[in-house]
Scaffold this motif. Sequence first.
Motif, PDB file in Angstrom:
ATOM      1  N   ARG A  77       0.819  -1.221   0.000  1.00  0.00           N
ATOM      2  CA  ARG A  77       0.000   0.000   0.000  1.00  0.00           C
ATOM      3  C   ARG A  77       0.849   1.266   0.000  1.00  0.00           C
ATOM      4  O   ARG A  77       0.479   2.265  -0.599  1.00  0.00           O
ATOM      5  N   TRP A  78       2.001   1.237   0.682  1.00  0.00           N
ATOM      6  CA  TRP A  78       2.821   2.432   0.829  1.00  0.00           C
ATOM      7  C   TRP A  78       4.238   2.184   0.348  1.00  0.00           C
ATOM      8  O   TRP A  78       4.808   1.119   0.559  1.00  0.00           O
ATOM      9  N   ASP A  79       4.819   3.199  -0.250  1.00  0.00           N
ATOM     10  CA  ASP A  79       6.247   3.229  -0.508  1.00  0.00           C
ATOM     11  C   ASP A  79       6.956   3.294   0.857  1.00  0.00           C
ATOM     12  O   ASP A  79       6.449   3.934   1.783  1.00  0.00           O
ATOM     13  N   PRO A  80       8.101   2.610   1.032  1.00  0.00           N
ATOM     14  CA  PRO A  80       8.776   2.604   2.331  1.00  0.00           C
ATOM     15  C   PRO A  80       9.042   3.991   2.911  1.00  0.00           C
ATOM     16  O   PRO A  80       8.885   4.208   4.111  1.00  0.00           O
ATOM     17  N   CYS A  81       9.418   4.934   2.065  1.00  0.00           N
ATOM     18  CA  CYS A  81       9.670   6.295   2.554  1.00  0.00           C
ATOM     19  C   CYS A  81       8.375   6.940   3.034  1.00  0.00           C
ATOM     20  O   CYS A  81       8.348   7.621   4.068  1.00  0.00           O
ATOM     21  N   ALA A  82       7.288   6.716   2.308  1.00  0.00           N
ATOM     22  CA  ALA A  82       5.992   7.251   2.731  1.00  0.00           C
ATOM     23  C   ALA A  82       5.579   6.648   4.066  1.00  0.00           C
ATOM     24  O   ALA A  82       5.015   7.334   4.930  1.00  0.00           O
ATOM     25  N   GLU A  83       5.861   5.356   4.249  1.00  0.00           N
ATOM     26  CA  GLU A  83       5.568   4.699   5.526  1.00  0.00           C
ATOM     27  C   GLU A  83       6.285   5.381   6.675  1.00  0.00           C
ATOM     28  O   GLU A  83       5.714   5.627   7.736  1.00  0.00           O
ATOM     29  N   VAL A  84       7.561   5.668   6.469  1.00  0.00           N
ATOM     30  CA  VAL A  84       8.345   6.340   7.510  1.00  0.00           C
ATOM     31  C   VAL A  84       7.721   7.688   7.864  1.00  0.00           C
ATOM     32  O   VAL A  84       7.575   8.034   9.043  1.00  0.00           O
ATOM     33  N   LEU A  85       7.354   8.451   6.854  1.00  0.00           N
ATOM     34  CA  LEU A  85       6.771   9.773   7.092  1.00  0.00           C
ATOM     35  C   LEU A  85       5.447   9.676   7.849  1.00  0.00           C
ATOM     36  O   LEU A  85       5.165  10.481   8.743  1.00  0.00           O
ATOM     37  N   LEU A  86       4.642   8.686   7.498  1.00  0.00           N
ATOM     38  CA  LEU A  86       3.379   8.487   8.214  1.00  0.00           C
ATOM     39  C   LEU A  86       3.630   8.113   9.674  1.00  0.00           C
ATOM     40  O   LEU A  86       2.970   8.626  10.587  1.00  0.00           O
ATOM     41  N   HIS A  87       4.571   7.222   9.899  1.00  0.00           N
ATOM     42  CA  HIS A  87       4.892   6.822  11.270  1.00  0.00           C
ATOM     43  C   HIS A  87       5.359   8.021  12.095  1.00  0.00           C
ATOM     44  O   HIS A  87       4.957   8.189  13.257  1.00  0.00           O
ATOM     45  N   PHE A  88       6.181   8.861  11.506  1.00  0.00           N
ATOM     46  CA  PHE A  88       6.685  10.004  12.268  1.00  0.00           C
ATOM     47  C   PHE A  88       5.647  11.115  12.427  1.00  0.00           C
ATOM     48  O   PHE A  88       5.693  11.863  13.405  1.00  0.00           O
ATOM     49  N   ALA A  89       4.723  11.214  11.490  1.00  0.00           N
ATOM     50  CA  ALA A  89       3.620  12.158  11.690  1.00  0.00           C
ATOM     51  C   ALA A  89       2.794  11.740  12.901  1.00  0.00           C
ATOM     52  O   ALA A  89       2.450  12.559  13.769  1.00  0.00           O
ATOM     53  N   ALA A  90       2.491  10.443  12.978  1.00  0.00           N
ATOM     54  CA  ALA A  90       1.757   9.924  14.132  1.00  0.00           C
ATOM     55  C   ALA A  90       2.586  10.072  15.404  1.00  0.00           C
ATOM     56  O   ALA A  90       2.063  10.436  16.466  1.00  0.00           O
ATOM     57  N   ARG A  91       3.879   9.811  15.302  1.00  0.00           N
ATOM     58  CA  ARG A  91       4.756   9.875  16.479  1.00  0.00           C
ATOM     59  C   ARG A  91       4.873  11.292  17.024  1.00  0.00           C
ATOM     60  O   ARG A  91       4.911  11.492  18.248  1.00  0.00           O
ATOM     61  N   ARG A  92       4.954  12.267  16.151  1.00  0.00           N
ATOM     62  CA  ARG A  92       5.045  13.654  16.619  1.00  0.00           C
ATOM     63  C   ARG A  92       3.800  14.036  17.407  1.00  0.00           C
ATOM     64  O   ARG A  92       3.899  14.643  18.482  1.00  0.00           O
ATOM     65  N   GLU A  93       2.630  13.693  16.907  1.00  0.00           N
ATOM     66  CA  GLU A  93       1.379  13.953  17.634  1.00  0.00           C
ATOM     67  C   GLU A  93       1.395  13.254  18.994  1.00  0.00           C
ATOM     68  O   GLU A  93       1.021  13.826  20.013  1.00  0.00           O
ATOM     69  N   HIS A  94       1.808  12.017  18.984  1.00  0.00           N
ATOM     70  CA  HIS A  94       1.855  11.200  20.194  1.00  0.00           C
ATOM     71  C   HIS A  94       2.810  11.806  21.219  1.00  0.00           C
ATOM     72  O   HIS A  94       2.474  11.940  22.406  1.00  0.00           O
ATOM     73  N   TYR A  95       3.982  12.173  20.770  1.00  0.00           N
ATOM     74  CA  TYR A  95       5.000  12.721  21.660  1.00  0.00           C
ATOM     75  C   TYR A  95       4.572  14.059  22.250  1.00  0.00           C
ATOM     76  O   TYR A  95       4.654  14.268  23.467  1.00  0.00           O
ATOM     77  N   VAL A  96       4.113  14.956  21.413  1.00  0.00           N
ATOM     78  CA  VAL A  96       3.785  16.309  21.869  1.00  0.00           C
ATOM     79  C   VAL A  96       2.551  16.333  22.760  1.00  0.00           C
ATOM     80  O   VAL A  96       2.517  17.036  23.781  1.00  0.00           O
ATOM     81  N   ARG A  97       1.542  15.556  22.402  1.00  0.00           N
ATOM     82  CA  ARG A  97       0.255  15.657  23.097  1.00  0.00           C
ATOM     83  C   ARG A  97       0.084  14.664  24.249  1.00  0.00           C
ATOM     84  O   ARG A  97      -0.775  14.882  25.109  1.00  0.00           O
ATOM     85  N   LYS A  98       0.885  13.605  24.278  1.00  0.00           N
ATOM     86  CA  LYS A  98       0.674  12.598  25.321  1.00  0.00           C
ATOM     87  C   LYS A  98       1.934  12.252  26.100  1.00  0.00           C
ATOM     88  O   LYS A  98       1.947  12.324  27.330  1.00  0.00           O
ATOM     89  N   ILE A  99       2.996  11.865  25.401  1.00  0.00           N
ATOM     90  CA  ILE A  99       4.186  11.377  26.086  1.00  0.00           C
ATOM     91  C   ILE A  99       4.886  12.483  26.865  1.00  0.00           C
ATOM     92  O   ILE A  99       5.133  12.357  28.075  1.00  0.00           O
ATOM     93  N   LYS A 100       5.211  13.564  26.194  1.00  0.00           N
ATOM     94  CA  LYS A 100       5.963  14.650  26.836  1.00  0.00           C
ATOM     95  C   LYS A 100       5.211  15.240  28.027  1.00  0.00           C
ATOM     96  O   LYS A 100       5.811  15.399  29.119  1.00  0.00           O
ATOM     97  N   PRO A 101       3.913  15.562  27.896  1.00  0.00           N
ATOM     98  CA  PRO A 101       3.192  16.101  29.060  1.00  0.00           C
ATOM     99  C   PRO A 101       3.156  15.126  30.239  1.00  0.00           C
ATOM    100  O   PRO A 101       3.285  15.544  31.392  1.00  0.00           O
ATOM    101  N   ALA A 102       2.980  13.840  29.952  1.00  0.00           N
ATOM    102  CA  ALA A 102       2.937  12.852  31.031  1.00  0.00           C
ATOM    103  C   ALA A 102       4.255  12.810  31.789  1.00  0.00           C
ATOM    104  O   ALA A 102       4.291  12.803  33.029  1.00  0.00           O
ATOM    105  N   LEU A 103       5.353  12.787  31.056  1.00  0.00           N
ATOM    106  CA  LEU A 103       6.671  12.739  31.690  1.00  0.00           C
ATOM    107  C   LEU A 103       6.933  14.006  32.501  1.00  0.00           C
ATOM    108  O   LEU A 103       7.516  13.948  33.592  1.00  0.00           O
ATOM    109  N   GLU A 104       6.528  15.145  31.982  1.00  0.00           N
ATOM    110  CA  GLU A 104       6.733  16.414  32.689  1.00  0.00           C
ATOM    111  C   GLU A 104       5.957  16.465  33.999  1.00  0.00           C
ATOM    112  O   GLU A 104       6.327  17.211  34.914  1.00  0.00           O
TER     113      GLU A 104
END
Length: 214
Positions: free
Chosen positions: A61-88
Motif C-alpha cells: 500500500r505504501w512506498d517505504p519512505c511514505a511509511e516512515v513519514l506516516l509513522h513520524f507524523a503519528a509519532r510527533r502527535e503522540h509525543y507532543v500531546r501525550k508522552i511529553k506532558p505525562a513525563l513532565e
Amino acid sequence: MNQGKFISFEGGEGSGKTTQCSMLETYLRERGIDVVLTREPGGTQAADEIRALLVSGPTDRWDPCAEVLLHFAARREHYVRKIKPALEHGKWVICDRFVDSTIAYQGWGHRLGTELIEQINGTVLEGFSPNLTFVLDVIVDEGLKRASNRDCVNDLQPQDRYERMQISFHERVRQGFLHIAENDPKRCRVVNASQSTQRIHLIIVALVDQIFSL
C-alpha cells in the motif's frame, strides 16, 4: 516534580509486547507509580487515524519512505500531546513500540536504511529517547503463528498488514532489532520471548527494579 520514566517495548509480530506492557503497568501501579500505557502507531486520536492507514490494506500500500513519514507524523502527535506532558508531570510512560520499530521495520525490513530515519527522528523528537527499551526476541515462525492465532479470536477490523509480509521481511526485522540492541546496550535489554508469559514478566520487573532502584 520529578521527571517520569519512559519504557518502550519492541519486537516482531507475536512477540508478546502488548501483554508484557500491560503486566508491567499493573506491577508499577501496585507500587504507587502513576503510569500511562500507550502504543505506536497511535496513542492519540490523530495518531490512531494514521495507524489505520498503516496497519490495514495491501502489503504494498505504501512506498517505504511514505511509511516512515506516516509513522513520524503519528509519532510527533503522540509525543507532543501525550508522552511529553505525562513525563513532565512525573508519570511513567510504557509504550508498545517506538522509534526502534521504524528502524527495524522500514530501515531493515523494507531495506530503506537508517540514515533518513535517524535524520527525521532527530527533528521530530528533539533528541528524546526512552530510558529503557525491552526487545522481546522470538523466532519469526513462532511469532507469526502466535499473531495469526491472536487474530483468529479478534473480532475487530483486521490490522495485519505487516504480518502478511514475506518471511524474509520479518527475518530482516528481527535482525534489525537485535542490531539496535547490540549497539545500544545501555538502553536496550533483549529478552527471550519464547519463554512463558510469567517468566518473561519476572525477568522484566527484576530489570526494572534494578535499573530504577525500586
